[in-house]
Write a protein that holds these residues in place. Sequence first.
Motif, PDB file in Angstrom:
ATOM      1  N   ALA A  93      -9.833  40.017  54.741  1.00 44.05           N
ATOM      2  CA  ALA A  93     -11.245  39.729  54.977  1.00 44.05           C
ATOM      3  C   ALA A  93     -11.503  38.257  54.692  1.00 44.05           C
ATOM      4  CB  ALA A  93     -12.130  40.602  54.096  1.00 44.05           C
ATOM      5  N   ILE A  94     -12.126  37.604  55.635  1.00 42.68           N
ATOM      6  CA  ILE A  94     -12.415  36.175  55.546  1.00 42.68           C
ATOM      7  C   ILE A  94     -13.918  35.965  55.500  1.00 42.68           C
ATOM      8  CG2 ILE A  94     -12.160  33.933  56.702  1.00 42.68           C
ATOM      9  CD1 ILE A  94      -9.530  35.014  55.853  1.00 42.68           C
ATOM     10  N   ILE A 131      -9.351  42.254  65.164  1.00 38.26           N
ATOM     11  CA  ILE A 131     -10.187  41.256  64.490  1.00 38.26           C
ATOM     12  C   ILE A 131     -11.636  41.649  64.743  1.00 38.26           C
ATOM     13  CG2 ILE A 131     -10.805  38.828  64.292  1.00 38.26           C
ATOM     14  CD1 ILE A 131      -8.047  38.084  65.262  1.00 38.26           C
ATOM     15  N   VAL A 132     -12.370  41.909  63.663  1.00 35.72           N
ATOM     16  CA  VAL A 132     -13.735  42.443  63.793  1.00 35.72           C
ATOM     17  C   VAL A 132     -14.682  41.679  62.875  1.00 35.72           C
ATOM     18  CG1 VAL A 132     -12.907  44.747  64.393  1.00 35.72           C
ATOM     19  CG2 VAL A 132     -13.351  44.183  61.989  1.00 35.72           C
ATOM     20  N   LEU A 133     -15.959  41.791  63.175  1.00 40.72           N
ATOM     21  CA  LEU A 133     -16.977  41.181  62.326  1.00 40.72           C
ATOM     22  C   LEU A 133     -17.270  42.072  61.120  1.00 40.72           C
ATOM     23  CD1 LEU A 133     -19.510  39.897  65.012  1.00 40.72           C
ATOM     24  CD2 LEU A 133     -18.183  38.468  63.438  1.00 40.72           C
ATOM     25  N   ILE A 189     -11.123  41.034  59.042  1.00 42.55           N
ATOM     26  CA  ILE A 189     -12.579  41.107  59.059  1.00 42.55           C
ATOM     27  C   ILE A 189     -13.140  39.723  58.790  1.00 42.55           C
ATOM     28  CG2 ILE A 189     -14.598  42.146  57.957  1.00 42.55           C
ATOM     29  CD1 ILE A 189     -12.697  44.465  57.108  1.00 42.55           C
ATOM     30  N   ILE A 190     -14.065  39.279  59.614  1.00 42.35           N
ATOM     31  CA  ILE A 190     -14.632  37.948  59.482  1.00 42.35           C
ATOM     32  C   ILE A 190     -16.126  38.051  59.211  1.00 42.35           C
ATOM     33  CG2 ILE A 190     -15.041  35.732  60.624  1.00 42.35           C
ATOM     34  CD1 ILE A 190     -12.446  36.123  62.125  1.00 42.35           C
ATOM     35  N   LEU A 210     -12.902  44.420  49.460  1.00 36.61           N
ATOM     36  CA  LEU A 210     -12.809  45.808  49.016  1.00 36.61           C
ATOM     37  C   LEU A 210     -14.059  46.585  49.413  1.00 36.61           C
ATOM     38  CD1 LEU A 210     -10.744  47.517  47.437  1.00 36.61           C
ATOM     39  CD2 LEU A 210     -12.070  47.034  45.362  1.00 36.61           C
ATOM     40  N   GLY A 211     -15.211  45.930  49.363  1.00 42.96           N
ATOM     41  CA  GLY A 211     -16.447  46.575  49.798  1.00 42.96           C
ATOM     42  C   GLY A 211     -16.422  46.935  51.266  1.00 42.96           C
ATOM     43  N   GLU A 212     -15.881  46.028  52.093  1.00 45.64           N
ATOM     44  CA  GLU A 212     -15.782  46.323  53.529  1.00 45.64           C
ATOM     45  C   GLU A 212     -14.827  47.493  53.784  1.00 45.64           C
ATOM     46  OE1 GLU A 212     -17.388  45.225  56.133  1.00 45.64           O
ATOM     47  OE2 GLU A 212     -18.505  43.528  55.296  1.00 45.64           O
ATOM     48  N   VAL A 213     -13.791  47.634  52.960  1.00 43.28           N
ATOM     49  CA  VAL A 213     -12.877  48.764  53.097  1.00 43.28           C
ATOM     50  C   VAL A 213     -13.602  50.069  52.784  1.00 43.28           C
ATOM     51  CG1 VAL A 213     -10.868  49.911  52.058  1.00 43.28           C
ATOM     52  CG2 VAL A 213     -10.746  47.501  52.677  1.00 43.28           C
TER      53      VAL A 213
END
Length: 325
Positions: A137-138, A298-300, A264-265, A121-124
């Motif tokens: 997100a992984i 697929i992104v970091l 997201i990785i 959720l933070g990455e969003v």
Amino acid sequence: MSKDGLLVGVDIGGTTIKLAIIDETSEIVEKWEIKTDKYEQGLHIPKQIWETIQAKLTERDIAKERIQGIGVGAPGFVVPSNGVIAEAVNVGWRDFPLSAELGVLSGLPVFIDNDANLAALGEVWKGAGAQQGNIIAITLGTGVGAGIIANGHIVNGINGTAGEIGHVTVEENGAPCNCGRKGCLETISSATGISRLATEAATVHPESGLGQRFAENGRVSSKDVFELAAENDAAAQKIVDRATSILAKTLANAAILTNPSRIIIGGGVSKAGDALMKPIMEAFKKNALPRTTYECEIVLAQLGNDAGVYGAAYLVKQHLEESVN
């Protein structure tokens, strides 16, 4: 939420608790961390959290009335609907009423979720998710954590175990996992899993770069494996191929189910960069439906250790906005 209102994000780990005061525009006002007090099975953690928040508010001359709520990410199995931590082995909790305890101490609304979900959720909100509503997100670290966001909200399931991709069975009768089962994804594609495979390979192939690294250090880390693969060590490359292929197949299956716009990785293993991402992308395209891959990047991850506190704060923001609407 008032324009001068602030959110508190808390990310509980087995070693440290990270905290941040964040404004409604997602800017961090203050962030800090304290050592996790695991004495008496983590009984004192709610008091510890509220005392350090109070101290920081006093230090920064911030009135408590400006704090709109506290969001908390916790490891293990979390039941967000009732605010209970069903089980958090690293902290010592079992059926622990975290929301109620912290709510009574603080007198503020408290919302909780699993730490991997809140990292997603933070990455969003602030990071690689770029405000997109459908992501996976992984986190590739000691284990494999995951969070699924659908239509802007965390997918929890009936008792908080949705998104536990690290415990998808990928190998029948495989290596034992901490969950009590065998052959889970995290026994192969986590930092611990990669290290385990490397140690086994070093024993079988002592002449390899892996074997030499093991002889020198007494262990082989996931970082060692990616470094040696880049130097064309065949044994190391074989492990990278296996770990990334199995991870990508699992992600392809998850993407077919959830149809995300981004995967997201993050986590320590993601520091391998292109050496990790390139084979994952290739295997993902081979295993997912073509229509699924059309819109899925697929992104970091971008937020690193701050993802959890951002996600915890945003959880509060979401709840407050929904209560108004």
